[in-house]
Design a protein around this motif. Structure first.
Motif, PDB file in Angstrom:
ATOM      1  N   LYS A  20       0.825  -1.222   0.000  1.00 20.67           N
ATOM      2  CA  LYS A  20       0.000   0.000   0.000  1.00 20.67           C
ATOM      3  C   LYS A  20       0.855   1.266   0.000  1.00 20.67           C
ATOM      4  O   LYS A  20       0.407   2.326  -0.396  1.00 20.67           O
ATOM      5  CB  LYS A  20      -0.924   0.017   1.229  1.00 20.67           C
ATOM      6  N   ASN A  21       2.089   1.136   0.487  1.00 22.42           N
ATOM      7  CA  ASN A  21       3.009   2.291   0.521  1.00 22.42           C
ATOM      8  C   ASN A  21       4.172   2.107  -0.451  1.00 22.42           C
ATOM      9  O   ASN A  21       5.234   2.703  -0.272  1.00 22.42           O
ATOM     10  CB  ASN A  21       3.560   2.473   1.940  1.00 22.42           C
ATOM     11  N   ALA A  24       7.643   1.497   0.945  1.00 24.11           N
ATOM     12  CA  ALA A  24       8.452   2.556   1.567  1.00 24.11           C
ATOM     13  C   ALA A  24       9.177   1.980   2.783  1.00 24.11           C
ATOM     14  O   ALA A  24       8.613   1.200   3.558  1.00 24.11           O
ATOM     15  CB  ALA A  24       7.555   3.720   1.980  1.00 24.11           C
ATOM     16  N   LYS A  56       5.032  -3.614  -8.952  1.00 28.33           N
ATOM     17  CA  LYS A  56       4.981  -2.146  -9.094  1.00 28.33           C
ATOM     18  C   LYS A  56       6.172  -1.438  -8.436  1.00 28.33           C
ATOM     19  O   LYS A  56       6.620  -0.406  -8.904  1.00 28.33           O
ATOM     20  CB  LYS A  56       3.670  -1.606  -8.502  1.00 28.33           C
ATOM     21  N   ALA A  60       9.790   2.470  -3.020  1.00 20.51           N
ATOM     22  CA  ALA A  60       9.708   3.859  -3.517  1.00 20.51           C
ATOM     23  C   ALA A  60      10.406   4.830  -2.582  1.00 20.51           C
ATOM     24  O   ALA A  60      10.079   6.012  -2.559  1.00 20.51           O
ATOM     25  CB  ALA A  60       8.254   4.263  -3.722  1.00 20.51           C
ATOM     26  N   ALA A  62      12.691   5.856   1.254  1.00 23.10           N
ATOM     27  CA  ALA A  62      12.474   5.901   2.696  1.00 23.10           C
ATOM     28  C   ALA A  62      11.056   6.402   2.927  1.00 23.10           C
ATOM     29  O   ALA A  62      10.480   7.079   2.072  1.00 23.10           O
ATOM     30  CB  ALA A  62      13.487   6.845   3.325  1.00 23.10           C
ATOM     31  N   ASP A  63      10.484   6.040   4.080  1.00 24.92           N
ATOM     32  CA  ASP A  63       9.079   6.368   4.344  1.00 24.92           C
ATOM     33  C   ASP A  63       8.940   7.862   4.668  1.00 24.92           C
ATOM     34  O   ASP A  63       9.297   8.307   5.763  1.00 24.92           O
ATOM     35  CB  ASP A  63       8.571   5.511   5.513  1.00 24.92           C
ATOM     36  N   ILE A  64       8.409   8.600   3.706  1.00 23.14           N
ATOM     37  CA  ILE A  64       8.292  10.062   3.847  1.00 23.14           C
ATOM     38  C   ILE A  64       7.360  10.407   5.018  1.00 23.14           C
ATOM     39  O   ILE A  64       7.607  11.354   5.765  1.00 23.14           O
ATOM     40  CB  ILE A  64       7.769  10.680   2.530  1.00 23.14           C
ATOM     41  N   LYS A  65       6.322   9.569   5.205  1.00 25.66           N
ATOM     42  CA  LYS A  65       5.350   9.850   6.284  1.00 25.66           C
ATOM     43  C   LYS A  65       6.002   9.684   7.661  1.00 25.66           C
ATOM     44  O   LYS A  65       5.636  10.360   8.613  1.00 25.66           O
ATOM     45  CB  LYS A  65       4.135   8.918   6.153  1.00 25.66           C
ATOM     46  N   PHE A  81      18.604   5.986  10.200  1.00 24.94           N
ATOM     47  CA  PHE A  81      18.948   5.033   9.146  1.00 24.94           C
ATOM     48  C   PHE A  81      20.379   4.517   9.195  1.00 24.94           C
ATOM     49  O   PHE A  81      20.831   3.856   8.263  1.00 24.94           O
ATOM     50  CB  PHE A  81      18.612   5.562   7.748  1.00 24.94           C
ATOM     51  N   GLY A 104      15.021   6.720  -4.367  1.00 30.23           N
ATOM     52  CA  GLY A 104      15.560   7.186  -3.098  1.00 30.23           C
ATOM     53  C   GLY A 104      16.181   6.029  -2.329  1.00 30.23           C
ATOM     54  O   GLY A 104      17.052   5.308  -2.841  1.00 30.23           O
ATOM     55  N   GLY A 105      15.689   5.818  -1.101  1.00 32.71           N
ATOM     56  CA  GLY A 105      16.197   4.708  -0.289  1.00 32.71           C
ATOM     57  C   GLY A 105      16.044   3.355  -0.970  1.00 32.71           C
ATOM     58  O   GLY A 105      16.813   2.429  -0.690  1.00 32.71           O
ATOM     59  N   GLU A 128      15.146  12.687  -4.109  1.00 31.11           N
ATOM     60  CA  GLU A 128      15.048  13.380  -2.823  1.00 31.11           C
ATOM     61  C   GLU A 128      15.023  14.899  -2.988  1.00 31.11           C
ATOM     62  O   GLU A 128      14.426  15.613  -2.189  1.00 31.11           O
ATOM     63  CB  GLU A 128      16.222  12.987  -1.909  1.00 31.11           C
ATOM     64  N   GLY A 136      20.290   9.801   1.571  1.00 30.91           N
ATOM     65  CA  GLY A 136      20.772   9.713   2.954  1.00 30.91           C
ATOM     66  C   GLY A 136      21.206   8.327   3.375  1.00 30.91           C
ATOM     67  O   GLY A 136      21.581   8.108   4.521  1.00 30.91           O
TER      68      GLY A 136
HETATM   69  C1  HXC Z   1       5.782   6.926   2.085  1.00 33.16           C
HETATM   70  C2  HXC Z   1       4.936   6.480   0.007  1.00 33.16           C
HETATM   71  C3  HXC Z   1       6.207   6.623  -0.586  1.00 33.16           C
HETATM   72  C4  HXC Z   1       7.305   6.927   0.278  1.00 33.16           C
HETATM   73  C5  HXC Z   1       4.811   6.153  -2.134  1.00 33.16           C
HETATM   74  N1  HXC Z   1       4.099   6.182  -0.996  1.00 33.16           N
HETATM   75  N2  HXC Z   1       6.086   6.420  -1.919  1.00 33.16           N
HETATM   76  N3  HXC Z   1       4.738   6.631   1.332  1.00 33.16           N
HETATM   77  N4  HXC Z   1       7.045   7.080   1.595  1.00 33.16           N
HETATM   78  N5  HXC Z   1       8.547   7.059  -0.154  1.00 33.16           N
HETATM   79  C6  HXC Z   1       2.661   5.955  -0.802  1.00 33.16           C
HETATM   80  C7  HXC Z   1       1.841   7.117  -1.296  1.00 33.16           C
HETATM   81  O1  HXC Z   1       1.767   8.143  -0.337  1.00 33.16           O
HETATM   82  C8  HXC Z   1       0.501   6.437  -1.508  1.00 33.16           C
HETATM   83  O2  HXC Z   1      -0.146   6.277  -0.272  1.00 33.16           O
HETATM   84  C9  HXC Z   1       0.885   5.061  -2.005  1.00 33.16           C
HETATM   85  O3  HXC Z   1       2.234   4.861  -1.581  1.00 33.16           O
HETATM   86  C10 HXC Z   1       0.852   4.936  -3.522  1.00 33.16           C
HETATM   87  O4  HXC Z   1       1.641   5.994  -4.071  1.00 33.16           O
HETATM   88  P1  HXC Z   1       1.128   6.967  -5.233  1.00 33.16           P
HETATM   89  O5  HXC Z   1       1.989   8.170  -5.182  1.00 33.16           O
HETATM   90  O6  HXC Z   1      -0.351   7.164  -5.143  1.00 33.16           O
HETATM   91  O7  HXC Z   1       1.440   6.077  -6.517  1.00 33.16           O
HETATM   92  P2  HXC Z   1       1.742   6.577  -8.002  1.00 33.16           P
HETATM   93  O8  HXC Z   1       0.851   7.723  -8.360  1.00 33.16           O
HETATM   94  O9  HXC Z   1       1.726   5.369  -8.861  1.00 33.16           O
HETATM   95  O10 HXC Z   1       3.245   7.172  -7.957  1.00 33.16           O
HETATM   96  C11 HXC Z   1       4.311   6.306  -7.672  1.00 33.16           C
HETATM   97  C12 HXC Z   1       5.599   7.139  -7.312  1.00 33.16           C
HETATM   98  C13 HXC Z   1       5.231   8.129  -6.154  1.00 33.16           C
HETATM   99  C14 HXC Z   1       6.073   7.906  -8.531  1.00 33.16           C
HETATM  100  C15 HXC Z   1       6.653   6.149  -6.899  1.00 33.16           C
HETATM  101  O11 HXC Z   1       4.569   7.410  -5.092  1.00 33.16           O
HETATM  102  C16 HXC Z   1       6.407   8.818  -5.569  1.00 33.16           C
HETATM  103  O12 HXC Z   1       6.936   9.787  -6.159  1.00 33.16           O
HETATM  104  N6  HXC Z   1       6.826   8.419  -4.362  1.00 33.16           N
HETATM  105  C17 HXC Z   1       7.887   9.064  -3.618  1.00 33.16           C
HETATM  106  C18 HXC Z   1       9.228   8.726  -4.208  1.00 33.16           C
HETATM  107  C19 HXC Z   1      10.326   9.436  -3.462  1.00 33.16           C
HETATM  108  O13 HXC Z   1      10.341  10.695  -3.363  1.00 33.16           O
HETATM  109  N7  HXC Z   1      11.284   8.677  -2.868  1.00 33.16           N
HETATM  110  C20 HXC Z   1      12.322   9.227  -2.056  1.00 33.16           C
HETATM  111  C21 HXC Z   1      11.922   9.257  -0.599  1.00 33.16           C
HETATM  112  S1  HXC Z   1      13.138  10.066   0.404  1.00 33.16           S
HETATM  113  P3  HXC Z   1      -1.632   6.855   0.014  1.00 33.16           P
HETATM  114  O14 HXC Z   1      -1.837   6.566   1.467  1.00 33.16           O
HETATM  115  O15 HXC Z   1      -1.607   8.277  -0.371  1.00 33.16           O
HETATM  116  O16 HXC Z   1      -2.495   6.011  -0.890  1.00 33.16           O
HETATM  117  C22 HXC Z   1      14.358   8.964   0.584  1.00 33.16           C
HETATM  118  C23 HXC Z   1      15.517   9.503   1.341  1.00 33.16           C
HETATM  119  C24 HXC Z   1      16.472   8.444   1.810  1.00 33.16           C
HETATM  120  O17 HXC Z   1      14.289   7.859   0.155  1.00 33.16           O
HETATM  121  C25 HXC Z   1      17.331   8.946   2.918  1.00 33.16           C
HETATM  122  C26 HXC Z   1      16.750   8.839   4.255  1.00 33.16           C
HETATM  123  C27 HXC Z   1      17.655   9.169   5.375  1.00 33.16           C
END
Ligand code: HXC
Length: 254
Positions: A20-21, A24, A56, A60, A62-65, A81, A104-105, A128, A136
């Motif tokens: 569902k996430n 993440a 799919k 995607a 690290a968990d942004i939430k 982390f 990202g992560g 990011e 990160g």
């Molecule tokens: C938390 C996430 C998530 C993430 C997706 N979801 N990626 N939740 N953290 N990284 C959740 C969405 O909020 C959504 O939940 C559900 O997953 C489905 O995602 P959608 O966006 O609706 O899907 P879609 O439109 O198909 O787009 C897919 C996607 C997009 C292009 C991959 O989700 C996206 O851009 N995600 C973020 C990618 C990202 O920025 N990653 C880097 C994170 S930072 P709901 O509840 O709304 O249905 C990182 C830093 C690392 O990784 C360093 C840390 C120290």
């Protein structure tokens, strides 16, 4: 269960299971994956890991939430982390089987594995920058070493995704498979590795990984010393004798 682990002979497949996430990566998943792998790492019969997600998403990011409301001091105090270092330190070879998003992560997790295999639908990125942060979990360092400064800079500054073909051309991915057969083909390769001598595959990955960290002269000396050390194993005797006797080796893992 956020992680599902299944055995295929000497191969352990770990599937990230937060669909569902988009898988993440939160702190729980990090602790779970590291604790499961640390346990299997010590078991002689486990010779290779496969880390995968679903069609799919590999992951995607690290968990942004989980991160959104954290303060600088919380990040610092938790050393957020840092636990992924234990994933890197797992001695048994690990292959990432990536379908869909590895962002990202998620991309960083793939790069912390020893090999990355991708499905034709895979998309890699370090987006990011779009969230007001930077990689990160080693992304800026590992991506730069793997694909070079110019391509890594382009991905990290623009947040653009690359597909499986581009990732293979760039040197991030070593093999590409159709989505439907990715896992099966990855397990086949993992089985080949797990049938070799475990101390030998561990040393093989150690010497290759060391090449990224030290200079050539020191690296060659390190490799020679590791090579010599394998003559303390029964598996070296078995491997060489089996060749001379024109039979398959029966490695025991010591
Ligand atoms: C938390 C996430 C998530 C993430 C997706 N979801 N990626 N939740 N953290 N990284 C959740 C969405 O909020 C959504 O939940 C559900 O997953 C489905 O995602 P959608 O966006 O609706 O899907 P879609 O439109 O198909 O787009 C897919 C996607 C997009 C292009 C991959 O989700 C996206 O851009 N995600 C973020 C990618 C990202 O920025 N990653 C880097 C994170 S930072 P709901 O509840 O709304 O249905 C990182 C830093 C690392 O990784 C360093 C840390 C120290």
């Amino acid at each position: 269960m956020d992680i599902i682990d299944k055995h295929y002979g000497g191969v352990v497949v770990l599937q990230l299971n937060r669909p569902k996430n988009l898988n993440a990566l939160n702190t729980n998943i990090m602790h779970d994956i590291v604790s499961i792998m640390s346990k299997y790492d010590k078991e002689p019969e486990v010779g290779c890991f496969v880390i995968t997600g679903n069609e799919k998403a590999f992951a995607a990011g690290a968990d942004i939430k989980e991160m959104v409301d954290k303060s600088y001091l919380e990040m610092l105090d938790e050393d957020f982390f840092a636990g992924w270092e234990q994933f890197v330190n797992i001695k048994t070879p690990k292959i990432a089987a990536v379908s869909g998003y590895a962002l990202g992560g998620g991309c960083e997790l793939a790069m912390m594995c020893d090999m990355v295999f991708a499905a034709e639908n895979a998309k890699f990125g370090q987006p990011e920058i779009k969230l007001g942060v930077i990689p990160g979990i080693g992304g800026s360092q590992r991506l730069t070493k793997l694909i070079g400064r110019v391509k890594a800079m382009d991905m990290i500054l623009t947040g653009k995704f690359i597909d499986a073909k581009e990732a293979k051309q760039a040197g991030l991915v070593s093999r590409i498979f159709p989505v439907e057969t990715l896992l099966e083909e990855t397990i086949k390769v993992a089985k080949i590795i797990s049938n070799y001598s475990k101390p030998t595959t561990q040393k093989a990955k150690e010497v290759v990984n060391r090449a990224e960290e030290i200079g050539l002269k020191e690296g060659v000396l390190f490799e020679r010393s590791m090579f010599h050390s394998l003559f303390a194993t029964q598996d070296q005797k078995e491997g060489m004798k089996a060749f001379i006797e024109k039979r398959d080796p029966d490695f025991k893992g010591f």
